[in-house]
Design an enzyme around this catalytic site. Structure first.
Site, PDB file in Angstrom:
ATOM      1  N   GLU A 264       0.872  -1.168   0.000  1.00 29.22           N
ATOM      2  CA  GLU A 264       0.000   0.000   0.000  1.00 29.22           C
ATOM      3  C   GLU A 264       0.908   1.217   0.000  1.00 29.22           C
ATOM      4  O   GLU A 264       1.751   1.356   0.894  1.00 29.22           O
ATOM      5  CB  GLU A 264      -0.912   0.005   1.223  1.00 29.22           C
ATOM      6  N   CYS A 301      -3.378   7.426   5.303  1.00 33.59           N
ATOM      7  CA  CYS A 301      -3.266   7.095   3.883  1.00 33.59           C
ATOM      8  C   CYS A 301      -4.549   7.428   3.135  1.00 33.59           C
ATOM      9  O   CYS A 301      -4.553   7.453   1.907  1.00 33.59           O
ATOM     10  CB  CYS A 301      -2.894   5.628   3.710  1.00 33.59           C
TER      11      CYS A 301
END
Length: 525
Positions: A264, A301
């Site tokens: 990620e 994020c």
């Protein structure tokens, strides 16, 4: 529990001899004791060898034994009490309330995967009965999923608990039956050791092979590369920068046996404000957006890095109110000096773009590593012709894009890179426009939200925390939620295997009481 500065390799505690490092208190830029030693190549080798040796035994533990192991870890983390929270707060600058919530999320992830393991659905047990009378005859075919192999997990900087040593990657890999070797993040080493010792003890208390868990310390460019390059490692879980994730992808792809890297990496998480929602909810949207932008110093994020709307009086009013709300926000301590420096550099780079105009700033920083929030604005045409505006600035920075019409909104949407999230604010009056927007967002993002903000990721069966590149290196996966276990499994078909050699999941009497697909029909029979 005392923090020693040692790594955990199987059942042993080892002080690394390849260099050393202290954790840093980002609120003061002062070192925190004790010193941690970096792993040598021999340390990495030993941790990976132990994981390889443990694999066949651990992957065939009973579902109940594996679920109990995950629950034992969860209980152990809670039993650390305030010691864990105090150390994590010192190492990250995050407030106690945030860390207590993150601890709850971490143990809930472990308990969710314990339930996933007990249910056994992840095995995908499937039986196609033999058809001896058919021409040509069909043999008996049975399928189950098995663990992929030892997994290397890289702790994230921004979540010292939930995406770290016992975070979602570790929990899902252990649930799948994969031993784990964690590379602790250097930003919160003491927190990592405390949690790592809980897992190490749980391995022993549950009677599992020592190689089920190890935790290493070192520079990612050295220890991380050695770890991913080791032949015993069969998959990688990573949360961090695009450059770091792609470096691991390259290493994994160049091995003699390439392996998957579930990284990620970066996302700017566009928020679309459609006309009627913007007109009727202007003040509320402005305040909620600023609250989301500045949450945790913007170090999520899923932070909303873009806001997209058609240029109008309502859009201009939204920006004015957002700027006013932003001016009241205090500068917040970022996780590390390095992250703060990158934020300052990224913000300065944006400020140099001629057609990007400042809307407002938060209060000035008054302590080391504190980030001043920033909101800027540009036209749709500027965004479409300025590649730098798509680069993530990790922290409380966002850009508003004012488009001349809805066609330009669609153009902006189509120009976006892959994202973890895309958000739409719409009333019923906006649904015709939303229908035109949604197909493109499905191609761009792993999670689509309506009338909310993307910060906050539920740990649930339906959650997807992933997305097309560069949000992740593999858009078919999620790092949060029950489906995260699928990353560390692979299917095996058993053809005409004698009944007494079949794994329990595929035996005719169904001793595990699984829901199975038998001749195309889902059944408990």
């Amino acid at each position: 529990m005392q923090i020693t500065g040692k790594m955990l390799i199987g059942k042993n505690s080892v002080f690394g001899l390849a260099g050393n490092i202290n954790a840093i208190d980002p609120s003061t830029n002062q070192q925190i004791e004790p010193v941690f030693g970096f792993a040598t190549a021999d340390d990495v080798q030993q941790a990976c060898d132990l994981a390889g040796q443990a694999f066949d035994t651990y992957r065939e533990t009973s579902l109940e034994q594996r679920a109990s192991f995950l629950e034992t870890i969860a209980t152990g983390i809670m039993d650390l009490g305030p010691v864990l929270i105090e150390r994590a707060a010192q190492e990250t600058g995050l407030p106690v309330a945030r860390l207590e919530g993150e601890r709850g999320r971490t143990v809930n992830q472990l308990r969710l995967f314990a339930k996933v393991v007990r249910d056994g659905y992840f095995l995908d047990a499937t039986i196609d009965s033999a058809l001896p009378e058919r021409a040509p005859p069909r043999p008996d075919l049975r399928l189950r999923k098995i663990a992929l192999g030892p997994v290397a997990v890289f702790g994230a900087s921004n979540f010292p608990l939930a995406f770290s040593v016992a975070g979602g990657d570790t929990a899902s890999a252990l649930a799948a039956g994969c031993p784990v070797v964690v590379k602790a993040h250097n930003a919160h080493l003491g927190t990592a050791e405390l949690v790592g010792r809980v897992i190490q003890k749980a391995v022993a208390d549950c009677g599992l092979p020592e190689g089920v868990f190890s935790m290493l310390v070192g520079a990612g460019s050295q220890v991380g590369q050695q770890l991913v390059g080791h032949p015993a490692i069969k998959a990688v879980g990573f949360t961090g920068s695009r450059s770091g994730g792609l470096a691991l992808v390259r290493t994994a792809s160049q091995r003699k046996e390439p392996i998957p890297v579930y990284a990620e990496m970066s996302s700017i998480n566009p928020v679309f404000l459609l006309d009627d929602a913007l007109k009727t909810q202007t003040a509320q949207l402005a305040q909620n957006f600023v609250d989301s932008l500045t949450l945790g110093a913007g170090q999520f994020c899923t932070n909303p890095g873009l806001v997209i709307a058609i240029d109008s009086d309502a859009a201009r009013s939204f920006l004015e109110l957002a700027g006013q709300a932003l001016e009241k926000k205090q500068a917040s301590t970022m996780l590390t000096p390095g992250i703060h420096q990158a934020y300052v550099k990224g913000s300065s780079h944006l400020a140099e773009i001629a057609d990007l105009t400042l809307v407002g700033k938060g209060q000035p920083a008054e302590s080391p590593c504190a980030a001043q929030a920033v909101l800027s604005v540009c036209s749709g045409s500027t965004f479409l012709t300025t590649a730098a505006l798509q680069e993530e600035v990790f922290g409380p920075s966002s850009i508003a894009i004012l488009c001349k019409d809805f066609n330009e909104v669609l153009q902006v949407s189509e120009s976006l890179e892959g994202q973890l999230t895309a958000t739409v604010h719409a009333t019923a009056a906006d649904h015709d426009l939303a229908k035109k927007l949604l197909p493109g967002l499905e191609r761009k993002a792993g999670r689509i939200l309506f009338n909310g903000f993307p910060t906050g990721v539920e740990v649930a069966h339906a959650m997807v925390h992933g997305g097309p590149f560069p949000a992740t290196s593999d858009s078919r996966s999620t790092s949060v939620g029950a489906k995260a276990i699928d990353r560390f499994l692979r299917p095996v078909c058993y053809q005409a295997i004698p009944a007494d050699l079949l794994p329990a999941a595929l035996q005719d009497n169904n001793p595990l009481q699984l829901a199975r697909l038998i001749d195309g029909k889902l059944t408990l029979a």
